[in-house]
Structure formats: C-alpha cells, structure tokens
Design a protein around this motif. Structure first.
Motif, short mmCIF file in Angstrom:
data_model
loop_
_atom_site.label_atom_id
_atom_site.label_comp_id
_atom_site.label_asym_id
_atom_site.label_seq_id
_atom_site.Cartn_x
_atom_site.Cartn_y
_atom_site.Cartn_z
N GLN A 159 0.84 -1.20 0.00
CA GLN A 159 0.00 0.00 0.00
C GLN A 159 0.87 1.25 0.00
O GLN A 159 0.64 2.18 -0.76
CB GLN A 159 -0.90 -0.03 1.24
CG GLN A 159 -2.07 0.92 1.18
CD GLN A 159 -3.17 0.43 0.25
OE1 GLN A 159 -3.57 -0.72 0.30
NE2 GLN A 159 -3.62 1.31 -0.62
N ASP A 200 -12.30 -4.28 -3.63
CA ASP A 200 -11.96 -5.66 -3.28
C ASP A 200 -12.82 -6.63 -4.07
O ASP A 200 -13.87 -7.07 -3.63
CB ASP A 200 -12.19 -5.84 -1.77
CG ASP A 200 -11.73 -7.21 -1.32
OD1 ASP A 200 -11.20 -7.97 -2.16
OD2 ASP A 200 -11.93 -7.51 -0.13
N ASP A 226 -6.84 1.29 -4.06
CA ASP A 226 -7.83 2.28 -3.65
C ASP A 226 -9.05 1.64 -2.98
O ASP A 226 -10.16 2.17 -3.05
CB ASP A 226 -8.23 3.19 -4.80
CG ASP A 226 -8.02 2.55 -6.14
OD1 ASP A 226 -7.23 3.10 -6.92
OD2 ASP A 226 -8.60 1.47 -6.40
N GLY A 227 -8.82 0.48 -2.36
CA GLY A 227 -9.82 -0.06 -1.47
C GLY A 227 -10.84 -0.99 -2.10
O GLY A 227 -11.61 -1.63 -1.42
N ARG A 239 -6.97 -7.38 -3.88
CA ARG A 239 -7.24 -6.15 -3.15
C ARG A 239 -6.57 -5.04 -3.93
O ARG A 239 -5.40 -5.14 -4.28
CB ARG A 239 -6.63 -6.24 -1.75
CG ARG A 239 -6.72 -4.94 -0.95
CD ARG A 239 -5.77 -4.99 0.24
NE ARG A 239 -5.56 -3.65 0.74
CZ ARG A 239 -5.99 -3.21 1.92
NH1 ARG A 239 -6.61 -4.02 2.73
NH2 ARG A 239 -5.75 -1.98 2.29
#
Length: 645
Positions: free
Chosen positions: A584, A613, A610-611, A607
């Motif tokens: 990250q 999933d 930018d989050g 993943r």
RNA sequence: GCCAAGAUAGCUCAGUUGGCAGAGCAACUGAUUCGUAAUCAGUAGGUCGUGAGUUCAAUUCUCAUUCUUGGCUCCA
C-alpha cells in the motif's frame, strides 16, 4: 441622496461614508464580513465618502476573491509596520498581495532569521490587538517626495519619480505610513488570520543588476479556519512532492559526485520512463513520424552555423578532441537538418517528420535546479517537421491535436501561450511575422484560446507553449510548438517542387511531453505517486499468507508474467498485514493474496490500492482484470497502446 | 548567477556550551507460520558532504568547496 446598496434603495446624507451606506443596506451579520466597498470598478475604503456620482454601492466581503486581495495587501502593511518597529533602519520597498498571500521587500543591513519572523509575527498580533485605524491621505508628488525623504525611505522616492503621477495616496496605521494605491481594511483588528512563511532574496524591481532585497512571504485569510485549511493544503502538497516520493518509491536520485541537475534513474523509475518512451514511439509511428537519432556531441562549426553558438553559448557545454572543438547538444535539431539533406527531397516527400528521444545538456544556472522539474541533462521527446509553406498550418494543427490527446489521457488542465520575437534572435522581420501568424492562424482555425507572451520566443522563431498546472498550483511548460524559417535557410534545406525548381521548406520544432524528466515529475505529483496501472512499474504483487503457499505463489507469478503483467511475489516470512501495508505504501495497484483457500481453488484474492476488493477470482480472471485496467485510459482518449503489443 | 538556509547510518531525524556518535524504520540472523496498513528477539551498520585552518582535542569554531532546499533572475 438616493443610492442602491446590495439591492436595497437607501437614503444617504451628503458626505456619508461607505461604511455608513453599507451598514444601512446590509444585515448586521453581513456587514461584519465587509472589507471594502465597490462602486462600479472602483474599490473604496470603508472610511471613504460615498462618491457623489455613485448610484450603486456593493459590499466586498472578506471571503470573496477581491476581499482576500485587500486583506492580504493590508496584512503586508501590517507586517511592514512590525518590521519598522523592530528594525527601524530597515527600508520599505513594495509589498503586494499574491496568490494565497502576500510579500514585502525590505532593504536591511543583515538577513532576517526565522527567529526574526517569529518576533515580527508577534508584533503584528499586538498591532491587531490594538485595532489601529487605516487612514488614507492624499499628497501632491512633491509633498509625497518630501514626506518619504524625511523618513529616509528612498525606495519610495524612486517609485514616485517612476510613476510620475500628480497625486499620491498614503495609508497610515499606527506609526507606519506607506505609499499605496489602496484600498485597505478599515482597522488592523480586521486582519485575523495570517502566518509568515519564509524569507528569501529578491532583486529590487526584479532586475538582477539591482540590489538584492529581503522578501518576507506570508499567507493571510478571512478567518482562522480558512488559514488552517490552507496550511493543511500546503502540507498535503508537500507529501506529493515528486522529490520526496521519488526517494520513497525508489524511482530516482541525484548524487553530488555526478554533478548538479543530473538524474540517476533506479530500476523502477527507469521502467516508468521506458514505458512512456515505448508508448511515445508507437504513438509517433502511428501519426506518420519517422524515428531518427543524432549524436550527443557535434562539431563546434555546426553550432556556429546554426546560430546556437552566438545565441545559446552560455547554456552549452563544450569539449575539444584532436584540436577540434565540439559542442554537447542542447537541442536535437542539427542532426535532423543533415538527415533531411542526405538526399534530394521532392515536394512529394514532404512533410518529413523526424522524431528523436534526444538527450540534451543545458547549463542551467545553479540556483534554478529543482528535482526533476529543472535539470541540466534531460531527454526531450523532440521532433522536427519539415514541410512546404502550404502544409504548415495543418502540421501545427496536427501537433496540437497530439498534445490535446495526451492532456486528455492524463486529465491535465492546460492553457496555450504564443511567444513572439525576443531581443536576442536571428532571422528577418518578415519571416518572424509569417511564422507568428501561422501559429495564431492554426489555433484560431480550431477555436483554441491562447494568450500572447511578448518577446518570449526562442531565438530562431516564435512558439506555442502548452502550460499545465501541478498539484502545488505551479505551472509547468511541457509541450511547445516552435516555428522556424531560419534553420532551413542557414542549412540551405530545399525541396524540388512540382515546377522542377528548388524551394525552401519551413520547419517546426516541437515536443509533446517536453522533458521526460520533468513530465515524470509532474506525473508523480499529479497522481501522488499512485501511477495509473499502465504506467506503474509494478502492477501487482502476490503475497502468500504462510510458507505453505510458496509453490503456488511462484506458479501464479509465472502465469502473470506470461500474460505480460509486471508482477512481484512477496513470499517473505512476514504476516499478511505487514505485506499489505508495504504494498500500500509503495502504491502498487493490485495485491494478490494467496492463502490455503486460494491454492485449493487455483485462485487469488484481489485487493486494489484504492480499497476496491473484487475478492477471490481465478488466475485467468485476475490477469484479465489487470490488463483491462491498464487499457482504461486509452479507451477514453484517442490513443491505443499496450506494453506487450 | 544572486540572497538565505541546510548536509549526521539505506530512509526519517535527534545530538554534541569543542572531550569515545544516538533513535525509529529498513538490512542481516534466529524464533514464529500468522487472512488484508507494522510479530518478537538479537546482530551489524557512520572519516557527522569534501578539503584546509584554529586547538592538547573539531561532527561542533573559521575559511573554501560540492550538492540540496526556499526565493529572485532565467527556462523544457
């Protein structure tokens, strides 16, 4: 008298002040936010009488653009007052408001220190606490001259002589008086939110032949909340600084043993460059360019012939080999001239478009070097378009479309400027006239807006500069299109026309990204280091949960590699949280997690940085997802590209 | 180029009124085998940017120099 204030008709006594009028026409709450008044285009102090001819008086609020200008300008005066109080022998010069703040230049016997700034700020606050009135008086030129001469403020005298007005306004608050057009806030107490930021040298009137003054920069806002917000923004911008991210993401570095303004590209930064350059070559081929390449150093005589020796010598590096002088190229055009001349060119052969990712060296003054943005050795995505005069406009338009496609690709905001003939230049007036109007006509014909930059052209011709803005609000010149009638003349470039006679072609110099170094710097700041998937040096990182998935991780990595994805495997004996955090921080677009469940199903768990999933998908699906993401920008713009293709 | 500030471990930074150089992270070794932003322990790592000078002694003071930073001037 009858007057309109913010839409309300009110009755005013003769000689009433702007403050009275606004107080009458506005609510109490609104009136508290008023800084100055405005009648038509004229800005008026609140303490000024309403002009008899004025029919409509508008308030200027503290949080408006115009209001902030006034606040910043007044804060500059406030600072000058503090400086004069603490350092009575300092001489004041000028102190305007600028974007987000203000500065004031002083002439003082010793440099100001950060401690001085703190003391000045404290003094300013005490003046605010005293809530002093800003008073304006008018003097004749002679009176003003004597007034400032009595105070030993000789810079003010110089300004009065230069401005040559008959009358001058002088603003006074407390013990401090300054020559100033105004307007100002009514009282120092209205200046609630400011901070001094830095001190720097600045030449008197911006001329390097003049004395170096000391400039103190500060920022000022309508209220403490806005100030805090601005300081937070500055802090956020600092985090985006390409120099900081360049170190953090291990993209590039400099080294004092190599020399100032020279960049070393690390494996990841080198890869980013390679992707950009590879993409550019393809894009150029698609648009009818030829790829050429010239040498790094060329004989001095050639630079004399082109005019570079005469006009650009101080920016060039020279060397000598076997008693023969050579110049290291600061531009790529010369070899391209000779490439054109290698054979007889027919009108049917034109335009010739020579593209070169050319490394150039320019000796920039030491003080201007700045990370990747301003360096002494850089790669230009340079091209020279040699065409018939009747093709010139279309060629300019073609280049401009190329630039636009690129700006769209990265969603950059940009503006165009046309720069005209500078003092130091070559060529006839007629040619300059012709070249300048060719650039203007091209932009006019496609309804593109531009501003004119007088006297800022290259020494061989006028130019269109494309300027884009970075995250710190700084403008950077990247693309430029330059028209040149001179080099074809000096190198006697010709083509055989339809009529069998020899004719002179015209030439365009142009770059799209400009300098690869600078452009990568701009990209890093624009994306805060999180480069788009197609440009990211590492597109995905595989990470196993425990050692038992190492074998499958290796297999998955090989699969991704075979699909042309730039992938790494993190199979260290670390906890998953640790690996995720590291990826990250490195801003890797995709993390592919492999645990026992995934091994069993032949899958990875995705993943994104930018989050997002997408969860557990097969290797095939994961690869496709990443490849699609890498194609995304090209679906939007007019370009197509794939790194593997 | 000019004005100013700075350079200490790979990175971020502390420190010495001149007297054996410090932390966190990273690296290495070992333990641990863990499911989405930092597992624990240990080891190693520095001519204190470079060169002179002052001093019994300089990372610390002085001078020069290189590089970096903030501006000015200039530019892709």
């Amino acid at each position: 008298m009858q007057i309109e204030v913010a839409g309300n008709q009110i009755e005013l006594a003769e000689g009433a002040l702007c403050a009275d009028a606004l107080k009458e026409g506005l609510s109490k709450k609104q009136f508290k936010k008023v800084v100055v008044a405005k009648c038509g285009e004229d800005m008026l102090d609140l303490t000024a009488a309403v002009p008899t001819a004025c029919t409509t008086l508008e308030p200027v609020f503290a949080d408006s653009e115009e209001g902030l200008v006034v606040i910043r300008h007044s804060t500059a005066h406030l600072m000058a007052e503090a400086v004069k109080k603490l350092f009575p022998t300092a001489k004041v010069t000028i102190g305007p408001s600028i974007k987000d703040g203000f500065y004031y230049d002083f002439d003082y016997e010793r440099p100001f220190t950060p401690e001085d700034l703190e003391a000045i700020e404290k003094e300013m606050l005490s003046s605010v606490g005293a809530n002093k009135d800003f008073a304006c008086q008018t003097m004749t030129a002679d009176e003003a001259r004597t007034y400032f001469a009595d105070m030993n403020e000789d810079y003010k005298g110089e300004l009065i002589d230069d401005l040559g007005e008959d009358e001058y306004s002088i603003y006074t608050h407390g013990d401090f008086s300054d020559l100033c057009r105004g307007p100002h806030v009514a009282r120092t107490g209205m200046l609630k939110a400011f901070k001094l930021l830095s001190v720097a040298g600045a030449y008197w009137r911006g001329d390097e032949k003049n004395k170096m003054l000391q400039r103190i920069y500060g920022t000022a806002w309508q209220d403490p909340k806005a100030l805090k917000k601005h300081l937070f923004r500055l802090d956020e911008a600092k985090k985006r600084d390409h120099r900081k991210l360049g170190t953090q993401l291990d993209l590039f570095s400099t080294h004092e043993d190599i020399g100032g303004g020279m960049i070393m590209w690390h494996p990841k930064g080198g890869l980013v460059r390679a992707i950009l350059e590879d993409w550019e070559r393809k894009e150029h081929l698609k648009r009818g360019y030829d790829i050429v390449q010239g040498p790094l150093i060329l004989k001095q005589e050639l630079w004399e012939k082109s005019g570079h020796y005469e006009n650009y010598k101080e920016n060039m590096y020279f060397t000598e080999i076997d008693d023969q002088g050579y110049g290291i190229k600061p531009m790529n055009c010369l070899a391209h001239m000779l490439i054109y001349k290698r054979k007889t060119q027919s009108y049917r052969d034109l335009p010739q478009r020579y593209f070169e990712l050319g490394v150039v060296h320019r000796h920039e003054k030491s003080g201007v070097l700045h990370g990747l943005m301003r360096v002494r050795s850089f790669t230009q995505d340079d091209a020279h378009l040699i065409c018939r005069p009747d093709q010139l406009q279309d060629e300019i338009i073609g280049v401009f479309h190329f630039v636009k496609d690129l700006m769209d690709l990265f969603s950059f905001e940009f503006r165009a400027e046309i720069s005209t003939r500078p003092e130091k230049s070559v060529g006839t007036d007629a040619d300059w006239e012709l070249a300048t109007s060719a650039l203007e006509n091209a932009l006019d014909s496609i309804d593109e807006e531009y501003t004119i930059n007088e006297g800022d052209g290259a020494f061989y011709g006028p130019k269109i500069d494309i300027i884009l803005e970075d995250s710190l609000g700084r403008s950077w010149q990247c693309a430029t299109i330059q028209c040149d009638f001179t080099l074809p003349e000096r190198f006697d470039l010709v083509y055989v026309g339809e009529d069998g006679a020899r004719h002179r072609p015209v030439m365009l110099h142009r770059v799209i990204l400009g300098s690869i170094e600078r452009f990568v710097g701009v990209l890093i700041e624009h994306f805060a280091g999180a480069l788009p998937v197609w440009l990211a040096p590492v597109q995905a990182r595989l990470m196993n949960v425990t050692d038992s998935q190492i074998e499958f991780s290796e297999k998955a990595k090989q699969f991704m590699l075979s699909k042309g994805i730039r992938v790494e495997a993190d199979i260290r004996n670390e906890k998953l949280g640790y690996k995720v955090r590291e990826a990250q921080v490195e801003k890797i677009p995709y993390m592919l997690v492999i645990g026992d469940k995934e091994v069993e199903a032949g899958c990875v768990n995705i993943r994104s940085r930018d989050g997002e999933d997408p969860g557990m998908v097969t290797l095939e699906e994961a690869a496709q997802l990443i490849l699609d993401a890498a194609q995304e920008p090209f679906k939007l713009g007019g370009m197509s590209y794939s790194f593997s293709g």
